[in-house]
Design a protein around this motif. Structure first.
Motif, PDB file in Angstrom:
ATOM      1  N   PHE A 356     -16.577  14.151 -12.187  1.00 25.56           N
ATOM      2  CA  PHE A 356     -17.344  13.084 -12.149  1.00 25.56           C
ATOM      3  C   PHE A 356     -18.736  13.246 -12.746  1.00 25.56           C
ATOM      4  CE2 PHE A 356     -14.174  12.381  -8.831  1.00 25.56           C
ATOM      5  CZ  PHE A 356     -13.798  11.086  -8.817  1.00 25.56           C
ATOM      6  N   ASN A 357     -19.469  12.136 -12.730  1.00 27.57           N
ATOM      7  CA  ASN A 357     -20.834  12.099 -13.311  1.00 27.57           C
ATOM      8  C   ASN A 357     -21.670  11.463 -12.222  1.00 27.57           C
ATOM      9  OD1 ASN A 357     -22.979  12.621 -14.922  1.00 27.57           O
ATOM     10  ND2 ASN A 357     -22.347  11.443 -16.654  1.00 27.57           N
ATOM     11  N   ASN A 358     -22.154  12.249 -11.314  1.00 28.69           N
ATOM     12  CA  ASN A 358     -23.257  11.643 -10.315  1.00 28.69           C
ATOM     13  C   ASN A 358     -22.159  10.672  -9.419  1.00 28.69           C
ATOM     14  OD1 ASN A 358     -25.223  11.446  -8.737  1.00 28.69           O
ATOM     15  ND2 ASN A 358     -26.374   9.972  -9.950  1.00 28.69           N
ATOM     16  N   PRO A 359     -21.183  10.952  -8.458  1.00 29.91           N
ATOM     17  CA  PRO A 359     -20.594  10.044  -7.823  1.00 29.91           C
ATOM     18  C   PRO A 359     -21.205   9.818  -6.437  1.00 29.91           C
ATOM     19  CG  PRO A 359     -19.636  12.451  -7.623  1.00 29.91           C
ATOM     20  CD  PRO A 359     -20.619  12.462  -8.513  1.00 29.91           C
ATOM     21  N   LEU A 360     -21.405   8.439  -6.244  1.00 28.63           N
ATOM     22  CA  LEU A 360     -22.067   7.935  -5.149  1.00 28.63           C
ATOM     23  C   LEU A 360     -21.284   7.274  -4.014  1.00 28.63           C
ATOM     24  CD1 LEU A 360     -25.442   6.912  -7.008  1.00 28.63           C
ATOM     25  CD2 LEU A 360     -25.063   9.017  -5.915  1.00 28.63           C
ATOM     26  N   GLY A 361     -21.245   5.975  -4.321  1.00 36.05           N
ATOM     27  CA  GLY A 361     -20.406   5.198  -3.110  1.00 36.05           C
ATOM     28  C   GLY A 361     -18.912   5.425  -3.212  1.00 36.05           C
ATOM     29  N   VAL A 362     -18.254   5.476  -2.172  1.00 36.77           N
ATOM     30  CA  VAL A 362     -16.780   5.371  -2.027  1.00 36.77           C
ATOM     31  C   VAL A 362     -16.384   4.433  -1.010  1.00 36.77           C
ATOM     32  CG1 VAL A 362     -16.884   7.288  -0.413  1.00 36.77           C
ATOM     33  CG2 VAL A 362     -14.698   6.876  -1.964  1.00 36.77           C
ATOM     34  N   SER A 363     -15.338   3.678  -1.296  1.00 42.18           N
ATOM     35  CA  SER A 363     -14.789   2.642  -0.361  1.00 42.18           C
ATOM     36  C   SER A 363     -13.187   2.872  -0.725  1.00 42.18           C
ATOM     37  CB  SER A 363     -15.194   1.333  -0.481  1.00 42.18           C
ATOM     38  OG  SER A 363     -14.743   0.350   0.301  1.00 42.18           O
ATOM     39  N   ILE A 364     -12.270   2.330   0.265  1.00 41.51           N
ATOM     40  CA  ILE A 364     -10.866   2.632   0.341  1.00 41.51           C
ATOM     41  C   ILE A 364     -10.249   1.308   0.694  1.00 41.51           C
ATOM     42  CG2 ILE A 364      -8.743   3.794   1.190  1.00 41.51           C
ATOM     43  CD1 ILE A 364     -10.906   6.194   1.631  1.00 41.51           C
ATOM     44  N   GLY A 365      -9.334   0.812   0.001  1.00 42.05           N
ATOM     45  CA  GLY A 365      -8.480  -0.417   0.383  1.00 42.05           C
ATOM     46  C   GLY A 365      -6.990  -0.071   0.234  1.00 42.05           C
ATOM     47  N   THR A 366      -6.227  -1.036   0.926  1.00 37.58           N
ATOM     48  CA  THR A 366      -4.796  -0.772   0.938  1.00 37.58           C
ATOM     49  C   THR A 366      -4.134  -2.094   0.400  1.00 37.58           C
ATOM     50  OG1 THR A 366      -4.642   0.627   2.602  1.00 37.58           O
ATOM     51  CG2 THR A 366      -2.541  -0.624   2.278  1.00 37.58           C
ATOM     52  N   ARG A 367      -3.386  -2.231  -0.607  1.00 35.92           N
ATOM     53  CA  ARG A 367      -2.605  -3.465  -1.189  1.00 35.92           C
ATOM     54  C   ARG A 367      -1.207  -3.381  -0.834  1.00 35.92           C
ATOM     55  NH1 ARG A 367      -3.203  -6.811  -4.793  1.00 35.92           N
ATOM     56  NH2 ARG A 367      -1.282  -5.977  -6.074  1.00 35.92           N
ATOM     57  N   THR A 368      -0.741  -4.305  -0.296  1.00 34.26           N
ATOM     58  CA  THR A 368       0.739  -4.610   0.021  1.00 34.26           C
ATOM     59  C   THR A 368       1.401  -5.453  -0.952  1.00 34.26           C
ATOM     60  OG1 THR A 368       0.278  -3.825   2.370  1.00 34.26           O
ATOM     61  CG2 THR A 368       2.456  -4.973   1.797  1.00 34.26           C
ATOM     62  N   VAL A 369       2.262  -5.145  -1.681  1.00 36.11           N
ATOM     63  CA  VAL A 369       2.872  -5.941  -2.760  1.00 36.11           C
ATOM     64  C   VAL A 369       4.206  -6.289  -2.593  1.00 36.11           C
ATOM     65  CG1 VAL A 369       3.080  -6.361  -5.258  1.00 36.11           C
ATOM     66  CG2 VAL A 369       0.943  -5.285  -4.402  1.00 36.11           C
ATOM     67  N   GLY A 370       4.771  -7.369  -2.633  1.00 36.47           N
ATOM     68  CA  GLY A 370       6.169  -7.526  -2.441  1.00 36.47           C
ATOM     69  C   GLY A 370       7.040  -7.308  -3.601  1.00 36.47           C
ATOM     70  N   ASP A 371       8.313  -6.852  -3.501  1.00 37.92           N
ATOM     71  CA  ASP A 371       9.112  -6.709  -4.692  1.00 37.92           C
ATOM     72  C   ASP A 371      10.149  -7.727  -5.091  1.00 37.92           C
ATOM     73  OD1 ASP A 371      10.944  -7.230  -2.305  1.00 37.92           O
ATOM     74  OD2 ASP A 371      11.460  -5.173  -2.262  1.00 37.92           O
ATOM     75  N   THR A 372       9.566  -9.068  -4.956  1.00 38.15           N
ATOM     76  CA  THR A 372      10.630 -10.077  -5.502  1.00 38.15           C
ATOM     77  C   THR A 372       9.806 -10.304  -6.869  1.00 38.15           C
ATOM     78  OG1 THR A 372      10.639 -11.425  -3.422  1.00 38.15           O
ATOM     79  CG2 THR A 372      10.975 -12.487  -5.508  1.00 38.15           C
ATOM     80  N   PRO A 373      10.477 -10.202  -7.920  1.00 39.71           N
ATOM     81  CA  PRO A 373      10.251 -10.199  -9.203  1.00 39.71           C
ATOM     82  C   PRO A 373       9.381 -11.645  -9.625  1.00 39.71           C
ATOM     83  CG  PRO A 373      12.334  -8.997  -9.262  1.00 39.71           C
ATOM     84  CD  PRO A 373      12.064  -9.758  -7.993  1.00 39.71           C
ATOM     85  N   THR A 374       8.580 -11.471 -10.487  1.00 37.39           N
ATOM     86  CA  THR A 374       7.905 -12.680 -11.058  1.00 37.39           C
ATOM     87  C   THR A 374       7.916 -12.712 -12.603  1.00 37.39           C
ATOM     88  OG1 THR A 374       5.817 -11.832 -10.780  1.00 37.39           O
ATOM     89  CG2 THR A 374       6.526 -12.909  -8.770  1.00 37.39           C
ATOM     90  N   ARG A 375       7.742 -13.864 -13.055  1.00 37.01           N
ATOM     91  CA  ARG A 375       7.748 -13.889 -14.392  1.00 37.01           C
ATOM     92  C   ARG A 375       6.355 -14.901 -14.908  1.00 37.01           C
ATOM     93  NH1 ARG A 375       9.183 -17.351 -18.975  1.00 37.01           N
ATOM     94  NH2 ARG A 375       9.486 -16.295 -20.781  1.00 37.01           N
ATOM     95  N   LEU A 376       5.682 -14.285 -15.705  1.00 38.19           N
ATOM     96  CA  LEU A 376       4.322 -14.922 -16.289  1.00 38.19           C
ATOM     97  C   LEU A 376       4.466 -15.241 -17.718  1.00 38.19           C
ATOM     98  CD1 LEU A 376       1.449 -16.188 -15.154  1.00 38.19           C
ATOM     99  CD2 LEU A 376       0.648 -13.874 -16.008  1.00 38.19           C
ATOM    100  N   SER A 377       4.622 -16.477 -18.074  1.00 38.88           N
ATOM    101  CA  SER A 377       4.795 -16.901 -19.522  1.00 38.88           C
ATOM    102  C   SER A 377       3.408 -17.112 -19.885  1.00 38.88           C
ATOM    103  CB  SER A 377       5.704 -18.150 -19.691  1.00 38.88           C
ATOM    104  OG  SER A 377       5.191 -19.187 -19.104  1.00 38.88           O
ATOM    105  N   LEU A 378       2.918 -16.847 -21.098  1.00 34.34           N
ATOM    106  CA  LEU A 378       1.544 -17.271 -21.906  1.00 34.34           C
ATOM    107  C   LEU A 378       1.811 -17.617 -23.208  1.00 34.34           C
ATOM    108  CD1 LEU A 378      -1.461 -17.100 -21.284  1.00 34.34           C
ATOM    109  CD2 LEU A 378      -1.463 -14.749 -22.206  1.00 34.34           C
ATOM    110  N   GLU A 379       1.144 -18.913 -23.570  1.00 32.54           N
ATOM    111  CA  GLU A 379       1.042 -19.225 -24.980  1.00 32.54           C
ATOM    112  C   GLU A 379      -0.119 -20.039 -25.249  1.00 32.54           C
ATOM    113  OE1 GLU A 379       4.248 -21.901 -25.259  1.00 32.54           O
ATOM    114  OE2 GLU A 379       3.372 -23.611 -23.963  1.00 32.54           O
ATOM    115  N   GLU A 380      -0.595 -20.306 -26.351  1.00 33.83           N
ATOM    116  CA  GLU A 380      -1.742 -20.912 -26.951  1.00 33.83           C
ATOM    117  C   GLU A 380      -1.445 -22.065 -27.362  1.00 33.83           C
ATOM    118  OE1 GLU A 380      -5.796 -20.372 -29.848  1.00 33.83           O
ATOM    119  OE2 GLU A 380      -3.614 -19.142 -30.263  1.00 33.83           O
ATOM    120  N   GLY A 381      -2.059 -23.189 -26.864  1.00 39.67           N
ATOM    121  CA  GLY A 381      -1.996 -24.693 -27.311  1.00 39.67           C
ATOM    122  C   GLY A 381      -3.278 -25.321 -27.623  1.00 39.67           C
TER     123      GLY A 381
END
Length: 477
Positions: A356-381
């Motif tokens: 590290f280079n002068n590590p100061l603050g630290v915080s911890i978090g937990t994420r719970t993510v489901g396993d149902t697949p998703t689809r995200l489509s993206l286009e320009e218009g």
């Protein structure tokens, strides 16, 4: 013995700021004026060619992650607490310098960073790797999240106030600025979200702020020790713990009547910095800047007592505990490392994470993510997002996203549109699973790539998609 190194190199431009050490010590004994916020928007990215294959960072999966402010490199390093390895490094915007304290919202979807050099607060969306920024007060040295994760509170040391920020909007919205005392530093928010507790260094007091009023207001101030610094609340909200840097002690305040019920002597020369509480409330961990260790305090005894101390390297600044209570992480600004402590044995696990280079603050978090697949489509218009037409490559050109699972639209889910690490829009999907983002114009000959990201939730998996364009036309995929 060498530790585990942080991969990558410092962000270009950090070397010229390498002489600054942006912890609170630069302000002790001086009434320094806050530095001006660097204003303005980042330049459009100069990406070229077809879009890269869509990828998601490790934070898109379920897991517990420690976020460390790498102060002199102006970035935040992400550690997977399961493997105790660095899995990502997220650079801040050019407007954000000197990251110091860190807070993760309870959902693990937003990381708040107070930047003490630029007088800004960053909001990191770790799955999209997008960073938003907002100006706050002078020399911000404390940050905390509301229980619902929608609001951040920032204490500003040289302007003697606290900034309240709505973190759901882009741009971020400052809701209020509240005077809280003289040289406010660390703070904690009560588990029920109705109070904030702010350590005022030169008042030798803990301010109790009522968050239920609009704007928030100071209810009372409690006398503690000399130069109070770190603050943490017990999980049930019954007690608040405050480190007293000059006294080498820890004040215990009963929140029912805002009374100091105990003062724990940590030892001569300890200079306690920050404090954290185990999720079951049975232990308190104090980072002792002066003696290079963490004090472990048993809160189940009467009086509370120090069980042991754990060596974690020179000048530990901050400490945080994992939500399951199994580990505590302490930053060592003197050794440029982070140590993981086994809370069952009170020993450091393996080698410190180095590099590290002068590590100061630290915080911890937990994420719970489901396993149902998703689809995200993206286009320009074309269009302006309001049904009116637009011209490709000019103001009014749109990104159009659609989020589905098993072919069905996902409604009221946040989609983040970005260009590199710069946020463009934060939008919720409509009843058809669709949302749009109006694009900024491109200079003639300019090229750029844009990404839309759904971070996932407890039911559905994360998804991302990228599209590129040149001035006046999409690039071929």
């Amino acid at each position: 013995m060498p530790g585990i190194s942080v991969p990558g190199t410092p962000r270009q431009g950090s070397a010229r700021r390498g002489c600054r050490r942006r912890s609170w010590r630069a302000l002790v004994g001086a009434a320094a004026a806050g530095l001006a916020v660097i204003a303005g928007s980042a330049a459009p990215p100069a990406a070229a060619g077809p879009p890269p294959p869509p990828t998601l960072p490790p934070t898109a999966q379920s897991g517990t992650f420690a976020y460390v402010a790498n102060n002199l490199d102006d970035n935040v390093v992400v550690i997977d607490t399961d493997t105790r390895s660095v899995v990502d490094t997220i650079g801040l915007t050019d407007d954000d310098q000197g990251p110091n304290p860190v807070a993760v919202n309870p959902q693990g979807t937003r990381v708040f960073v107070a930047n003490s050099v630029s007088n800004t607060m960053s909001v990191i969306l770790p799955v999209a790797r997008i960073v938003l920024s907002v100006g706050v007060g002078g020399s911000p040295f404390g940050v905390a999240s509301s229980p619902d994760g929608n609001t951040a509170y920032v204490t500003n040391n040289t302007t003697n106030n606290m900034t309240v920020v709505d973190t759901r909007t882009d741009p971020l919205t400052v809701l209020a600025t509240v005077h809280v005392g003289t040289r406010p530093f660390g703070l904690a928010v009560a588990p029920n979200g109705t109070r904030a507790y702010v350590a005022n260094q030169l008042d030798n007091q803990l301010a109790v702020v009522d968050l239920s009023t609009d704007p928030p207001s100071v209810l009372t101030a409690v006398d503690v020790g000399q130069f109070p610094q770190g603050v943490a609340a017990s999980p049930d909200g019954s007690f608040v713990y405050v480190t007293n840097f000059v006294d080498g002690s820890l004040s215990v305040i009963r929140t029912a009547d805002n009374t100091v019920v105990e003062t724990i002597e940590l030892g001569q020369g300890t200079s306690p910095s920050h404090v954290a509480v185990k999720p079951d409330g049975s232990r308190v961990y104090v980072a002792n800047f002066g003696t290079g260790n963490v004090s472990v305090i048993d809160t189940t005894t009467n009086p509370r007592r120090i069980v042991t101390t754990v060596d974690v390297g020179q000048q530990p600044e901050s400490v945080a505990v994992t939500p399951d209570g199994a580990q505590a992480y302490a930053t060592s600004s003197g050794n440029n490392s982070v140590s993981a402590i086994n809370t069952a044995t009170n020993t450091v696990i393996g080698n410190p994470i180095a590099g590290f280079n002068n590590p100061l603050g630290v915080s911890i978090g937990t994420r719970t993510v489901g396993d149902t697949p998703t689809r995200l489509s993206l286009e320009e218009g074309n269009g302006n997002g309001d049904g009116s037409p637009g011209t490709l490559g000019k103001p009014g050109s749109l990104l159009k996203a659609r989020l589905t699972a098993d072919g069905e639209p996902l409604v009221a889910r946040e989609v983040v549109f970005g260009a590199g690490s710069k946020a463009l829009c934060l939008k919720a999907t409509d009843r058809r699973g669709r949302t749009t983002c109006v694009l900024p114009p491109l200079a003639r000959g300019g090229k750029a790539c844009y990404t839309a990201t759904f971070a996932g939730d407890g039911t559905y998996a994360a998804a991302t998609e990228t599209v590129c364009r040149a001035h006046g036309r999409p690039l071929k995929q």
